[in-house]
Structure formats: C-alpha cells, structure tokens
Design an enzyme around this catalytic site. Structure first.
Site, PDB file in Angstrom:
ATOM      1  CG  HIS A 335      33.253   8.842   1.957  1.00  0.00           C
ATOM      2  ND1 HIS A 335      34.651   8.397   2.083  1.00  0.00           N
ATOM      3  CD2 HIS A 335      32.780   6.861   2.328  1.00  0.00           C
ATOM      4  CE1 HIS A 335      35.108   8.153   2.775  1.00  0.00           C
ATOM      5  NE2 HIS A 335      34.874   6.624   2.435  1.00  0.00           N
ATOM      6  N   GLY A 336      30.242  10.478  -1.398  1.00  0.00           N
ATOM      7  CA  GLY A 336      29.369  11.461  -1.890  1.00  0.00           C
ATOM      8  C   GLY A 336      29.055  12.588  -2.214  1.00  0.00           C
TER       9      GLY A 336
END
Lengths: 486, 74
Positions: A335-336
C-alpha cells in the site's frame, strides 16, 4: 486523468466511445487497437515520462509470456517466472521503495533520490506478473498479439487503481466479446453510481477527514477525532469502491466483464471476512501468488523441521502463522512506502491470526453482533494509521480519540464542521450498507407493483445524481482517488 | 479412508462440518486459511505433496472430492 474530471467526462470519454462504435472501428482488432491507443494517451496525460516504463512493462511481460509458454511447469519455466518477478518487482522497488529507504539513510531533510511514484505501478505490475505466472502454470495460453497483451496491461478503466484483473478473466473477451445497448446502459448505470460515490460522498467526507487529521492533537476534540476517523473510513470506501464501480462500468461499455472488487466490507463480522469483501482482487492476488505457493512449499518444509522439536500441532500453527506474517506484511507494504503501512499490515496479521485460534462464542447471535461491532471499531481505528502521514501523527490522533492529548471533549470548531457535513456522514453510513438491496428485496416479496415503482424511483434518482455529478465535476477542483498513490 | 480423513479434519478444523455441503469452497465454508490447514494436515498424515492445481475448488468442495484428491496423490 481522473474519471471524475471534466476533461475525462466531456472530452476523453465521449470521443473514445464515439470512435469505438463508429464505422472507423469495424472489427474487434481495430477496436482493441483504438482502446490501447486511448489507454496509453490516458496514462500519458498524467505521466508523460513514465509512459515509457509502462511500454517497457508491456514489451517485457509480453516476451516473457511467450517464452514461458514453451516450457510451462518446468525448471526452465520456473527460471523465466523468476526473471519476471525480478523485473516487475525491481521496477516496483526502485520507484516505490528505494526513495523511501534512501530517505531513511540520508541525513535529515535531504532527499537523495527524488523519484516520483509512477501512477498505478503497483496495480499494473501485479497484473502483468500474474499473467506470466498463469502462463507458466498452464492456466492460460500466452497472448501472441502484442497489442492485445498491451491492452490487457494498460486498459484505461482499471489501469490506475484496479481492480487487478486476471488475464483469465479477459483473455477470451480480448478476442471475442459482444456489444449491446443493454450492456452499455448497464455499464453507464454502474459508472454513474461510482461517479456519484466519488463526487457526492467521498469528496465531501474528505473535507471532514482532512480537517480533522490536519489539527494538532491537543486542538482536536475527542468528538471531532472520532468524526474524522469515521469520515475517512467512509471516504476511502466510497472513493475506492466508486473507482471500481466506474472501472467495471466502463469495462461493460466496451464489452468487458470485470469481477467485483467490493462487497459491502463494513458489514463484516470479522477482519477475515472484511478482507474477503474489501479490495477483493488484491486479496485474491496475494492468496494465489504468495499465500498458496508459500503454504505448499516453504511452510511444509518449515513444519517438518519444527515437528520434531515442538510437536505436530504446534508446528502446524507456527508454519501457518509464519506464512500469514509474510503475506500481511507484504500486503501492508504494497500500500505504500511508509512505516504506517508496515504497522497497519502487522495489525491486520495479528487480528487474522487471533481470529483463527480464538474460541467462538457459544451463542451465535451474540457472536455475530459482537463480531460486527468489534470489526467496525477495529477497521475504523486502523484506518487512522492508514491515513496518517507518520507513526507519530497516528499516535497523536489516537491520543485525541482517547482524550489523552490535553484536548477538549467537544469544541466549537469540530462541532461546526460536523454540523456542516452531518448529512454526508449520515448518507455515507447509510450507503455503506446494503440498504437499497434490502429495500428492493423486501418490496419484491410484498408487491410486484411496488417494486416497479421502486425501480422507477431509482431511475429518477439516478437522473438527479447525474445532474448533481455534472455540477460537481464542472465546479470541483482536482480530487485524485486515494488509491492513485499506491 | 473417508472416516480417517473426517476424524483428522474434525480435530484441526472443528468449526467446519465437512459432510454438510458439496460446495464447501464455493460457499466460502472453506476459506483460504482453512484450505491451507487442511492441505498441511493431509500432507503430514499421508506423506503427500499437494500441487497448486489441487487447490482448485472442484478438488476440495466435498469430503468425497477431498478423499479422491488424496487418493490421486498417494
């Protein structure tokens, strides 16, 4: 380019559709070529440089797909899949994680590797990788036409933020698909639902969420902290599921049938169930390409080693927990590039493991009610760390929620904004649950006439929504989708 | 063999009634974590190695399908 922008709605999309259905695109191969052309244009609009990366990804994965099709399920094939993993994951690593790691090593304030994240790289990389793996596994035949392979990877509806479409879902549709007015109108209806979710709910809820998250912990009242967390929880659902609705709808308008990506996640009675309903295509990707392969290989070997030391039962639990740990940490970091996502992934892992080994309540009804409320609360609280810029900011936010940051319980600032946006919070809570489906099913059981009236009312509501969407799209600023950042 | 497998699965996945349905995977009664638990136990018990293909729903949808899958791997 954003689906909810004026450029897309009033220029890109109409031109694409008109030419797609015009005599200029007589055959399916010309239609596919046109879709590939506009998809690359769509991407280049926002990423004029990184389009080269996308083209490289198409060429490399196309070539690897053909190469591996000659030796599926062999040692050589395994080597080609390894090459596909190295190429795709290193692209992801260089552009997504290396700047983050370099930033951690470098002295404070310096950014030694100022690389921008190519939009949608996490999505199209996973999609391309799954294609090569599926050909290796013998599940799919390699695509011999590079333009069709390119369209599979770059098709604009799902290019930027999913769903992560499997090649098997669209392989036949690339070669033969039907177009009809009925399918087109179903797609347009679905697109409109998604557009309304984004413009009328997500973008409005974002105001409360952003204001709340931007305040200092001591200046954020308890009530405003909870309202902000709830607003973000609803915002991200309508933002992302709205995008998926628009992608699925656009797909239908061009004759494609994508799988669903959301199924009312907030009605879940456990975190495990939540992940079967939220971003389904990502969960299934990790299941098929990481969880199952790890469970059948390394986990079995680990269990055999552990069995003599800790016994059969414990070795089974430990090997299972090991695989879940790898999967959920990977999901988090996907996700990041931020510690917040690492911790967020770890929290998901902890809850999922706990749910596997806890004893369920004997009273099933009480268990379901408790499960629903506790899951809702856990999801709401974990969205805070998901949205926070840093772990420190997340801790500050939790302190505000728990009345531990020297903050007021209520204040005029928070109350004012909650008052301004209470309608959107209420509407968000209502539509996050299958209320409309429930009403439709209830009416169907009672009276056919009433059901017809309900459908008529829905059509009227959609027309009003369309008018409102147009107003918001014309008047609104740039509001990118949250998952564009991933 | 069916009785032995039922007994084994009853111990590791007591919450699942394997005789109640012919669509255990399709209906979500067996989720991915249950599938992995099931496969891991059967691998240990019978010394067999499952392939990814054997995790297809049709091979695990009922107790009879599970038994057939195990037999095919012996």
């Amino acid at each position: 380019m954003v689906f909810s922008s004026g450029v897309f709605l009033f220029l890109f999309f109409p031109v694409t559709v008109i030419i797609y259905y015009s005599p200029l695109c007589r055959t399916l191969s010309i239609k596919n070529l046109w879709l590939l052309f506009v998809s690359l244009g769509f991407y280049a609009w926002g990423e004029p440089v990184y389009i080269l990366l996308m083209l490289l990804s198409i060429c490399v994965n196309y070539a690897l797909g053909i190469w591996v099709s000659g030796c599926p399920k062999t040692k050589k094939g395994k080597g080609i899949v390894a090459a596909a993993c190295v190429y795709n994951l290193s692209m992801l690593f260089i552009f997504k994680y290396l700047p983050w790691i370099a930033g951690m090593i470098a002295p404070q304030g310096e950014n030694p590797l100022p690389l921008a994240l190519p939009i949608g790289i996490s999505f199209y990389t996973f999609q391309a990788l799954s294609y090569v793996v599926d050909v290796y596994r013998g599940k799919e035949k390699a695509q011999r036409n590079i333009f069709n392979a390119g369209l599979y990877i770059a098709f604009f509806p799902q290019l930027i933020a999913g769903p992560i479409v499997r090649y098997g879902t669209v392989s036949r549709q690339l070669l033969e698909r039907k177009h009809s007015f009925s399918l087109f109108s179903k797609g347009a209806w679905r697109f409109l639902i998604g557009l309304s979710k984004k413009l009328l709910l997500a973008n409005q809820l974002a105001v409360i969420a952003e204001l709340s998250f931007a305040r200092e912990p001591s200046e954020r009242s308890v009530v405003f902290a909870w309202a902000g967390a709830l607003a973000f929880m609803l915002q991200i659902y309508f933002d992302f599921s709205g995008y998926s609705d628009m992608a699925i709808g656009l797909g239908k308008m061009f004759g494609f049938d994508f799988l669903e990506n959301f199924n009312y996640p907030y009605i879940s009675k456990s975190i495990t169930e939540y992940w079967r309903r939220w971003h389904i295509s990502l969960g299934e990707w990790f299941r098929d390409y990481l969880y199952y392969p790890l469970s059948l290989g390394p986990a079995v070997r680990l269990r055999k080693r552990l069995m003599g030391v800790v016994g059969r039962k414990t070795s089974g639990i430990l090997s299972s927990v090991f695989v879940l740990f790898v999967v959920w940490m990977s999901t988090g970091i996907w996700h990041g590039a931020n510690w917040t996502f690492v911790v967020w992934g770890f929290i998901q892992f902890v809850f999922i493991v706990w749910e596997q080994y806890r004893k369920p309540l004997k009273n099933k009804k009480a268990g379901a009610v408790l499960g629903f409320f506790s899951t809702f609360l856990v999801v709401l609280c974990t969205k805070v760390i998901f949205n926070a810029d840093s772990l420190g900011a997340a801790i500050g936010y939790y302190a505000s929620m728990l009345h531990l940051s020297g903050n007021h319980f209520m204040d005029s600032y928070g109350n004012y904004w909650i008052g301004q946006y209470k309608v959107f919070l209420a509407a968000g809570l209502l539509f996050a649950f299958p209320v409309m489906e429930g009403i439709g099913a209830w009416l169907e059981r009672r009276s056919r006439k009433a059901l017809q009236g309900w459908h008529g009312l829905q059509t009227l509501a959609m027309l009003c929504l369309f008018a409102l969407d147009v107003c918001y799209a014309v008047g609104g600023g740039y509001n990118p989708f949250i998952y564009f950042n991933f | 063999m069916k009785e032995d497998i039922l007994k084994l699965l009853g111990e590791v996945l007591p919450q699942i009634d394997f005789t109640c349905s012919d669509t255990l995977v399709d209906d979500g009664i067996l989720d991915s974590i249950s599938i992995v638990t099931l496969v891991s136990e059967l691998s240990m018990e019978y010394g067999i190695t499952f392939d990814l293909d054997q995790l297809e729903p049709k091979n695990l949808n009922s107790i009879d399908a599970i038994v057939e899958t195990v037999k095919s791997l012996l």
